[in-house]
Write an enzyme that holds these catalytic residues in place. Structure first.
Site, mmCIF file in Angstrom:
data_model
loop_
_atom_site.group_PDB
_atom_site.id
_atom_site.type_symbol
_atom_site.label_atom_id
_atom_site.label_comp_id
_atom_site.label_asym_id
_atom_site.label_seq_id
_atom_site.Cartn_x
_atom_site.Cartn_y
_atom_site.Cartn_z
ATOM 1 N N CYS B 84 34.585 60.457 21.564
ATOM 2 C CA CYS B 84 34.587 61.472 22.628
ATOM 3 C C CYS B 84 34.390 60.875 24.019
ATOM 4 O O CYS B 84 34.521 61.584 25.020
ATOM 5 C CB CYS B 84 33.518 62.519 22.339
ATOM 6 S SG CYS B 84 33.679 63.235 20.700
ATOM 7 N N HIS B 335 36.487 71.241 24.440
ATOM 8 C CA HIS B 335 36.324 69.807 24.175
ATOM 9 C C HIS B 335 37.570 69.224 23.508
ATOM 10 O O HIS B 335 37.556 68.928 22.317
ATOM 11 C CB HIS B 335 35.071 69.610 23.310
ATOM 12 C CG HIS B 335 34.723 68.182 23.035
ATOM 13 N ND1 HIS B 335 35.051 67.142 23.878
ATOM 14 C CD2 HIS B 335 34.029 67.618 22.002
ATOM 15 C CE1 HIS B 335 34.594 66.009 23.358
ATOM 16 N NE2 HIS B 335 33.977 66.260 22.230
#
Lengths: 126, 388
Positions: B84, B335
């Site tokens: 991420c 996200h």
């Protein structure tokens, strides 16, 4: 577990073979004393290659835990995972009964997924 | 003196997108070029964040593909992958390269699709996300990424008394912020009981403690300090720290401290010549509510153990003493993994330019972004400041 030959250098294949046989092997660093349940080529704390294979303690304390309700494809849902402190080492494993942080647990079984083993712990009455 | 400046920023709405990865990336990259007032021919290099395109869409070697799609074929370009934290790591390299004089103008961005538009359902995507945990020693247990952060957060709760209600208040605040962000995946008024009444994913996390699967893209234009004044609205990059920690999780000495974030923050603050006291606001990696609590402490914005009470007391709202995630954060904004790091930078740029509309924080000069990868095995912290 007396028949298993403890390998001088512990790789994943020998670690998993031993675990499937009920023995949790790890490594200990001669330089800094760190123990791990996840074998590596060098000590993860100090980088030393002077590491030896050890049989880890099988009873210890729950350091953290969670019950996984939504699982990856290929796994049943609703199982508890714990990080267990075994002497100087910590390991991840499954738990067969409901435990909380601080509970004492002991290695009781092995969970296999697609041929790859994980330790399973159960609580110990104190 | 700044290490670099950001002179253009763009991002798509985060949510569900039918567009292909190149099409989606263009929706962020072309607005970023236009915002900077640069032409395709002005770009010296392109650094891309995309974490999982190979697994999710059978799509790799993406940097030259995307470069070709947006008209900059031929420049040096490369894809970065650090779970991420992917596009923040791409950004770090852009900053280094303009600082060293290797390049003058670099485009950095990220793109990812994580929703069922990829053709993958929750179980398959949960498995792919779990690929960031250790292949041999963690994945065979069935550990998930909500599970990873649950293990970190449960220990934080044990050591500091952090409560489920405090965690839920992070989600409530980020949804409130997201309601003011037209590009947010979600954003509506919810309360603590809405979070606590939602289904458990991995205890202590309920569904509404978790960020969504999102599709989206983001991009920024990075230039060297010595040409930044040629642009209309430069925002200075004064620090980029990059810390890592041991993988797997069980070998980390201490869970609640998220050491990679502390290492990254120390580097970033030292480069910028600031301390946590100088930070006016932060975008942090709230993939789960507990992650925001731990980040707020690791960055020095609150004392260890105070992150939960601070969130519950409303101190991290836009009008609070330390606004966190004015964009809505990962929780509400969404996200899309590889796009998240540069999207945080887009929010910092808009806030520091005073262009954030209904979610504008008053009188901000210094903002930080905290972008975490994997099981907190990687964290990048960037410091952006109004150009002196």
């Amino acid at each position: 577990m007396s028949q298993l030959e403890i390998p001088e250098f512990l790789d994943y294949a020998s670690w998993s073979e031993a675990l499937k046989d009920g023995t949790l092997l790890g490594q200990e660093c001669a330089d800094c004393g760190h123990q791990t349940a996840a074998p590596k080529a060098a000590c993860v704390r100090c980088g030393s290659r002077d590491i030896s294979t050890v049989e880890l303690e099988t009873t210890g304390e729950v350091y953290s835990e969670s019950t996984i309700a939504v699982s990856p494809i290929g796994f049943d849902a609703g199982f508890q995972i714990a990080i267990v402190q075994l002497g100087e080492a910590k390991t991840v494993g499954r738990v067969s009964d409901d435990v909380e942080i601080g509970d004492t647990v002991t290695l009781s079984d092995v969970f296999e997924h697609e041929g790859q083993p994980s330790p399973v712990f159960e609580s110990v009455e104190e | 003196m700044a290490r670099a400046s950001i002179v253009g920023a763009g991002m798509t709405k985060f949510g569900v997108h039918e567009a292909t990865l190149p099409e989606l990336f263009a929706e962020a990259a072309l607005p970023a070029l236009d915002d900077a007032g640069v032409e395709a021919g002005d770009i010296d290099a392109f650094y891309l964040g995309n974490a999982m395109g190979g697994q999710t869409e059978n799509d790799t070697h993406l940097a030259p593909t995307l470069a070709s799609h947006i008209g900059i074929a031929g420049v040096p370009c490369q894809r970065f992958e650090d779970a991420c934290a992917t596009s923040s790591n791409a950004f770090k390299h852009a900053v280094q390269d303009v600082e060293s004089g290797l390049h003058d103008v670099v485009i950095v961005g990220g793109v990812e699709r994580c929703t069922p538009e990829t053709g993958l359902g929750t179980g398959e995507m949960t498995r792919i996300f779990a690929s960031a945990s250790h292949r041999q020693y963690e994945q065979p247990t069935g550990l998930t990424f909500p599970g990873v952060f649950a293990l970190l957060t449960k220990r934080h709760m044990f050591e500091y008394g952090t409560t489920p209600e405090q965690l839920a208040s992070v989600a409530v605040k980020n949804h409130a912020h997201g309601a003011h962000n037209p590009r947010a995946h979600f954003g509506r008024d919810i309360d603590v009981s809405d979070v606590l009444d939602s289904p458990i994913i991995a205890d202590p996390f309920h569904l509404m403690d978790c960020c969504p699967f999102s599709d989206g893209a983001s991009a920024v234009i990075v230039v060297s300090d010595d040409i930044a004044d040629e642009f209309d609205a430069p925002v200075d990059v004064t620090g980029v720290g990059h810390g890592t920690d041991i993988v797997p999780l069980a070998d980390k000495p201490d869970f609640p401290s998220t050491m990679s974030a502390r290492r990254a923050a120390e580097q970033a603050y030292e480069q910028a010549g600031i301390t946590a006291d100088d930070v006016d606001f932060a975008e942090v990696h709230d993939c789960f509510t507990g992650a925001e609590v731990m980040a707020s402490e690791a960055l020095g914005l609150f004392e260890d153990g105070e992150g939960g009470p601070a969130a519950a007391d409303g101190r991290t709202y836009i009008d609070g003493e330390m606004p966190i995630n004015p964009s809505g954060g990962l929780k509400a904004k969404g996200h899309p993994i590889g796009a998240t790091g540069t999207a945080q930078l887009v929010e910092l740029v808009e806030q520091l330019r005073g262009d954030a509309g209904d979610r504008q924080i008053a009188d901000v000069e210094t903002g930080i972004a905290h972008n975490l990868g994997g099981d907190a095995g990687t964290t990048l912290v960037s410091v952006l400041e109004v150009r002196a």
